[in-house]
Write an enzyme that holds these catalytic residues in place. Sequence first.
Site, mmCIF file in Angstrom:
data_model
loop_
_atom_site.group_PDB
_atom_site.id
_atom_site.type_symbol
_atom_site.label_atom_id
_atom_site.label_comp_id
_atom_site.label_asym_id
_atom_site.label_seq_id
_atom_site.Cartn_x
_atom_site.Cartn_y
_atom_site.Cartn_z
ATOM 1 N N ARG A 188 6.600 -6.587 11.215
ATOM 2 C CA ARG A 188 5.508 -7.264 10.527
ATOM 3 C C ARG A 188 5.497 -6.845 8.980
ATOM 4 O O ARG A 188 4.941 -7.668 8.429
ATOM 5 C CB ARG A 188 4.331 -6.674 11.158
ATOM 6 C CG ARG A 188 3.919 -5.473 10.802
ATOM 7 C CD ARG A 188 2.541 -4.785 11.396
ATOM 8 N NE ARG A 188 2.424 -3.273 10.666
ATOM 9 C CZ ARG A 188 2.244 -3.020 9.502
ATOM 10 N NH1 ARG A 188 2.173 -3.936 8.571
ATOM 11 N NH2 ARG A 188 2.202 -1.669 9.463
ATOM 12 N N SER B 275 5.943 4.698 -0.807
ATOM 13 C CA SER B 275 4.428 4.284 -0.630
ATOM 14 C C SER B 275 3.888 4.693 0.648
ATOM 15 O O SER B 275 4.312 4.334 1.597
ATOM 16 C CB SER B 275 4.274 2.977 -1.114
ATOM 17 O OG SER B 275 4.566 2.535 -2.241
ATOM 18 N N CYS C 22 8.053 -5.053 5.486
ATOM 19 C CA CYS C 22 9.366 -4.017 5.490
ATOM 20 C C CYS C 22 9.102 -3.632 3.863
ATOM 21 O O CYS C 22 9.001 -4.562 2.949
ATOM 22 C CB CYS C 22 10.443 -4.929 5.590
ATOM 23 S SG CYS C 22 12.114 -4.232 5.230
ATOM 24 N N ASP C 23 9.456 -2.570 3.627
ATOM 25 C CA ASP C 23 9.730 -2.000 2.282
ATOM 26 C C ASP C 23 11.226 -2.049 2.082
ATOM 27 O O ASP C 23 12.019 -1.343 2.595
ATOM 28 C CB ASP C 23 9.223 -0.333 2.079
ATOM 29 C CG ASP C 23 9.555 0.128 0.921
ATOM 30 O OD1 ASP C 23 10.341 -0.318 0.306
ATOM 31 O OD2 ASP C 23 8.917 1.263 0.624
ATOM 32 N N CYS D 195 5.870 -0.740 11.686
ATOM 33 C CA CYS D 195 6.315 -2.117 11.162
ATOM 34 C C CYS D 195 7.393 -2.740 11.871
ATOM 35 O O CYS D 195 7.107 -3.739 12.010
ATOM 36 C CB CYS D 195 7.298 -1.385 9.728
ATOM 37 S SG CYS D 195 5.935 -0.547 8.606
ATOM 38 N N ASN E 173 16.260 -0.177 9.050
ATOM 39 C CA ASN E 173 15.835 -1.275 10.062
ATOM 40 C C ASN E 173 16.895 -2.195 10.610
ATOM 41 O O ASN E 173 16.806 -2.254 11.805
ATOM 42 C CB ASN E 173 14.746 -2.089 9.364
ATOM 43 C CG ASN E 173 13.375 -1.225 8.878
ATOM 44 O OD1 ASN E 173 12.726 -1.451 7.884
ATOM 45 N ND2 ASN E 173 13.183 -0.349 9.856
ATOM 46 N N HIS F 214 8.683 -6.800 1.103
ATOM 47 C CA HIS F 214 8.242 -6.751 -0.215
ATOM 48 C C HIS F 214 8.722 -5.470 -0.782
ATOM 49 O O HIS F 214 9.615 -4.621 -0.431
ATOM 50 C CB HIS F 214 6.696 -6.296 -0.113
ATOM 51 C CG HIS F 214 6.536 -5.221 0.762
ATOM 52 N ND1 HIS F 214 6.329 -5.616 2.040
ATOM 53 C CD2 HIS F 214 6.466 -3.982 0.801
ATOM 54 C CE1 HIS F 214 5.976 -4.309 2.842
ATOM 55 N NE2 HIS F 214 6.192 -3.458 2.161
ATOM 56 N N ILE F 215 8.727 -5.662 -2.216
ATOM 57 C CA ILE F 215 9.266 -4.527 -3.166
ATOM 58 C C ILE F 215 8.046 -3.964 -3.920
ATOM 59 O O ILE F 215 7.526 -5.038 -4.523
ATOM 60 C CB ILE F 215 10.525 -5.085 -4.166
ATOM 61 C CG1 ILE F 215 11.539 -5.682 -3.442
ATOM 62 C CG2 ILE F 215 10.835 -3.979 -5.125
ATOM 63 C CD1 ILE F 215 12.483 -6.421 -4.140
ATOM 64 N N TYR F 216 7.962 -2.596 -4.107
ATOM 65 C CA TYR F 216 6.591 -2.317 -4.599
ATOM 66 C C TYR F 216 6.718 -2.308 -6.254
ATOM 67 O O TYR F 216 8.111 -2.343 -6.681
ATOM 68 C CB TYR F 216 6.234 -0.837 -4.134
ATOM 69 C CG TYR F 216 5.595 -1.068 -2.814
ATOM 70 C CD1 TYR F 216 4.477 -1.197 -2.614
ATOM 71 C CD2 TYR F 216 6.376 -0.386 -1.683
ATOM 72 C CE1 TYR F 216 3.668 -1.222 -1.489
ATOM 73 C CE2 TYR F 216 5.924 -0.647 -0.403
ATOM 74 C CZ TYR F 216 4.524 -0.787 -0.267
ATOM 75 O OH TYR F 216 4.200 -0.792 1.038
#
Length: 222
Positions: free
Chosen positions: A119, A221, A121-122, A99, A130, A160-162
Amino acid sequence: MGYIRGYDNAADFRRLGTKTWDANANLNEAWLNNPYRKGEDDCGFIYGKVGRNFPKPDGGSLDLLRKIYDDLKAGRDDRGEIYTFYHPGAFHMGCLRPCMYSHHFSLLGDTLYLNSTQRSCDVPLGLNFNMVQVYFFLAIMAQITGHQAGLAYHKIVNAHIYEDQLALMRDVQLKREPFASPTLNINPDIKTLEDLETWVTVDDFELVGYESHPPIAYQFSV
């Protein structure tokens, strides 16, 4: 430290106090059936393992970090001090693609700067460390090469947020008041890359003034 020592299994990271890669190493069905997996906790050819053994098309490998360290230690900046873990030809040999995949050092006078690119990021689970790893990487590289740490720039291309994290982010985390940033103290006896590779442990680093809220049990995830 995994970037520096080239760790390739989750057990090494647990000794540093983190379970970051446990699920990737042991719960990823595709990786469990991959012939390159060596057994429990093995992550394969990823991150520092790639950067410190970057395959050459004509055979052998390059230690990208060693070249950067040697150049910066000598006061050289050839505009190519890039530490990368992104090697599409080796993706099948690891449990995940990197990532945070690129760290680009620049030396201006006696001040060292770092540009890091991510590239993917959770945000709930990845961003919090990070950001810290970028800052730490600049701080430790500046110390072992004998320079002052300047600014660290962290670029995220896809944050992003899942869906299964959204409620906790909205209803819990975003309603918290942030604490003041702590101060990182690094053992001044750490002076070389060899020190980091051999005797340095987590006890050689201290966070002063660190405060935290209770943990949030976000879903991970794979």
